[in-house]
Design an enzyme around this catalytic site. Structure first.
Site, PDB file in Angstrom:
ATOM      1  N   ASN A   1     -24.272  -2.329  -0.309  1.00 39.49           N
ATOM      2  CA  ASN A   1     -24.161  -3.388   0.708  1.00 39.49           C
ATOM      3  C   ASN A   1     -22.695  -3.730   0.977  1.00 39.49           C
ATOM      4  O   ASN A   1     -22.311  -3.963   2.122  1.00 39.49           O
ATOM      5  CB  ASN A   1     -24.941  -4.628   0.278  1.00 39.49           C
ATOM      6  CG  ASN A   1     -26.427  -4.458   0.506  1.00 39.49           C
ATOM      7  OD1 ASN A   1     -26.910  -4.520   1.632  1.00 39.49           O
ATOM      8  ND2 ASN A   1     -27.170  -4.213  -0.565  1.00 39.49           N
TER       9      ASN A   1
ATOM     10  N   ASN B   1     -26.943 -14.519   1.114  1.00 38.20           N
ATOM     11  CA  ASN B   1     -27.445 -13.511   0.182  1.00 38.20           C
ATOM     12  C   ASN B   1     -28.403 -12.565   0.896  1.00 38.20           C
ATOM     13  O   ASN B   1     -29.079 -12.967   1.839  1.00 38.20           O
ATOM     14  CB  ASN B   1     -28.196 -14.229  -0.960  1.00 38.20           C
ATOM     15  CG  ASN B   1     -28.785 -13.264  -1.985  1.00 38.20           C
ATOM     16  OD1 ASN B   1     -28.121 -12.326  -2.420  1.00 38.20           O
ATOM     17  ND2 ASN B   1     -30.035 -13.481  -2.362  1.00 38.20           N
TER      18      ASN B   1
ATOM     19  N   MET C   1     -26.097 -10.458  -9.190  1.00 36.50           N
ATOM     20  CA  MET C   1     -27.270 -10.729 -10.020  1.00 36.50           C
ATOM     21  C   MET C   1     -27.148 -11.989 -10.880  1.00 36.50           C
ATOM     22  O   MET C   1     -27.818 -12.116 -11.893  1.00 36.50           O
ATOM     23  CB  MET C   1     -27.568  -9.519 -10.910  1.00 36.50           C
ATOM     24  CG  MET C   1     -27.861  -8.243 -10.142  1.00 36.50           C
ATOM     25  SD  MET C   1     -29.193  -8.426  -8.945  1.00 36.50           S
ATOM     26  CE  MET C   1     -30.592  -8.431 -10.067  1.00 36.50           C
TER      27      MET C   1
ATOM     28  N   LEU D   1     -26.873 -16.458 -11.025  1.00 34.77           N
ATOM     29  CA  LEU D   1     -27.087 -17.701 -10.283  1.00 34.77           C
ATOM     30  C   LEU D   1     -25.756 -18.431 -10.164  1.00 34.77           C
ATOM     31  O   LEU D   1     -24.980 -18.472 -11.114  1.00 34.77           O
ATOM     32  CB  LEU D   1     -28.066 -18.595 -11.041  1.00 34.77           C
ATOM     33  CG  LEU D   1     -29.536 -18.277 -10.899  1.00 34.77           C
ATOM     34  CD1 LEU D   1     -30.348 -19.286 -11.698  1.00 34.77           C
ATOM     35  CD2 LEU D   1     -29.949 -18.290  -9.442  1.00 34.77           C
TER      36      LEU D   1
ATOM     37  N   HIS E   1     -31.770 -10.173   0.187  1.00 34.95           N
ATOM     38  CA  HIS E   1     -32.832 -10.035  -0.818  1.00 34.95           C
ATOM     39  C   HIS E   1     -33.883  -9.042  -0.294  1.00 34.95           C
ATOM     40  O   HIS E   1     -34.295  -9.144   0.862  1.00 34.95           O
ATOM     41  CB  HIS E   1     -33.475 -11.408  -1.069  1.00 34.95           C
ATOM     42  CG  HIS E   1     -34.521 -11.377  -2.132  1.00 34.95           C
ATOM     43  ND1 HIS E   1     -34.212 -11.324  -3.477  1.00 34.95           N
ATOM     44  CD2 HIS E   1     -35.874 -11.362  -2.045  1.00 34.95           C
ATOM     45  CE1 HIS E   1     -35.333 -11.281  -4.181  1.00 34.95           C
ATOM     46  NE2 HIS E   1     -36.361 -11.304  -3.330  1.00 34.95           N
TER      47      HIS E   1
ATOM     48  N   GLY F   1     -23.051  -1.396  -5.076  1.00 34.79           N
ATOM     49  CA  GLY F   1     -22.181  -1.824  -3.981  1.00 34.79           C
ATOM     50  C   GLY F   1     -22.432  -1.138  -2.651  1.00 34.79           C
ATOM     51  O   GLY F   1     -21.521  -1.052  -1.826  1.00 34.79           O
TER      52      GLY F   1
END
Ligand code: GRF
Length: 213
Positions: A17, A108, A91, A93, A110, A15
């Site tokens: 981010n 998102n 993590m 979909l 990445h 966490g």
């Protein structure tokens, strides 16, 4: 300044981010109204709790299937008023009905320069390929794996890098800065699509109007 945009943050891990959003945009351009985790083990949940942000776990195993999990999660996020969903180290979909429900307002972060090295283990993939330039992408989420339109990207030259942890540490500050910036841009309505190519995200760099006419 206009009212903060209500946003939700989806997490699976440490966490950092999420913390960058709590420290950098929460209560300013955006209000984090919900944090949803894919696992009760996500350390990000403690960060949400410490900040007094409502948080919940939507584990795949607690639901009939992924679509049912996403529906329950979307119901909760919508009930909290979220108008942007931010995947910050999430993590899993997301199913198409979830994405449709938030009308493309899902982003998102990445740890690669997409379209290079999508999916899990992006940094390990990049090291195995032998690249000299690494980077970070913030993108809109579509039904594919890290295939949605790019919002912001930043590169970092690390020609001598050998260890994934070393690259990860170097990329972390870039991720935190870029994700917060993308949320600010979205909140201010500064993101649009090019008429001749909807994959190209246009960023209006004009400073937000301070109001007062
Ligand atoms: C980040 O590197 C993100 O890009 C990746 O997972 C990591 C999450 O880190 N998808 P954190 O949970 O925000 O610390």
């Amino acid at each position: 300044m206009s009212a903060p945009l209500p946003i939700a943050v989806l997490v699976s891990g440490t966490g950092t981010n999420l913390q960058a959003l709590l420290d950098g945009v929460h209560g300013r351009e955006a209000q984090i109204v919900a944090v949803a985790a894919s696992t009760p083990r996500a350390q990000a949940l403690a960060r949400a709790a410490a900040a007094g942000v409502p948080h919940a776990v939507f584990a795949r195993s607690q639901h009939r299937d992924r679509v049912a999990r996403d529906e329950a999660m979307a119901d909760w996020l919508a009930a909290r008023g979220a108008r942007l969903v931010v995947l910050a180290g999430y993590m899993e979909l997301l199913s198409e009905p979830f994405l449709d429900r938030f009308g493309g307002a899902v982003i998102n972060v990445h740890p690669s320069l997409l379209p290079a090295f999508p999916g899990v283990g992006a940094i390990e993939q990049a090291l195995a390929y032998g690249v000299k330039v690494f980077g970070v992408t913030v993108h809109f989420v579509d039904a594919g794996v890290d295939t949605g339109p790019v919002i912001l990207q930043r590169a970092l030259e690390l020609p001598e890098a050998r260890e994934a942890d070393e690259v990860r540490s170097a990329l972390r500050p870039l991720e935190h800065g870029l994700l917060a910036e993308a949320v600010r841009l979205f909140a201010r309505g500064a993101l649009s699509r090019a008429a001749d190519n909807p994959r190209r995200v246009l960023v209006d760099c004009a400073p937000a109007r301070s109001g007062g006419g």
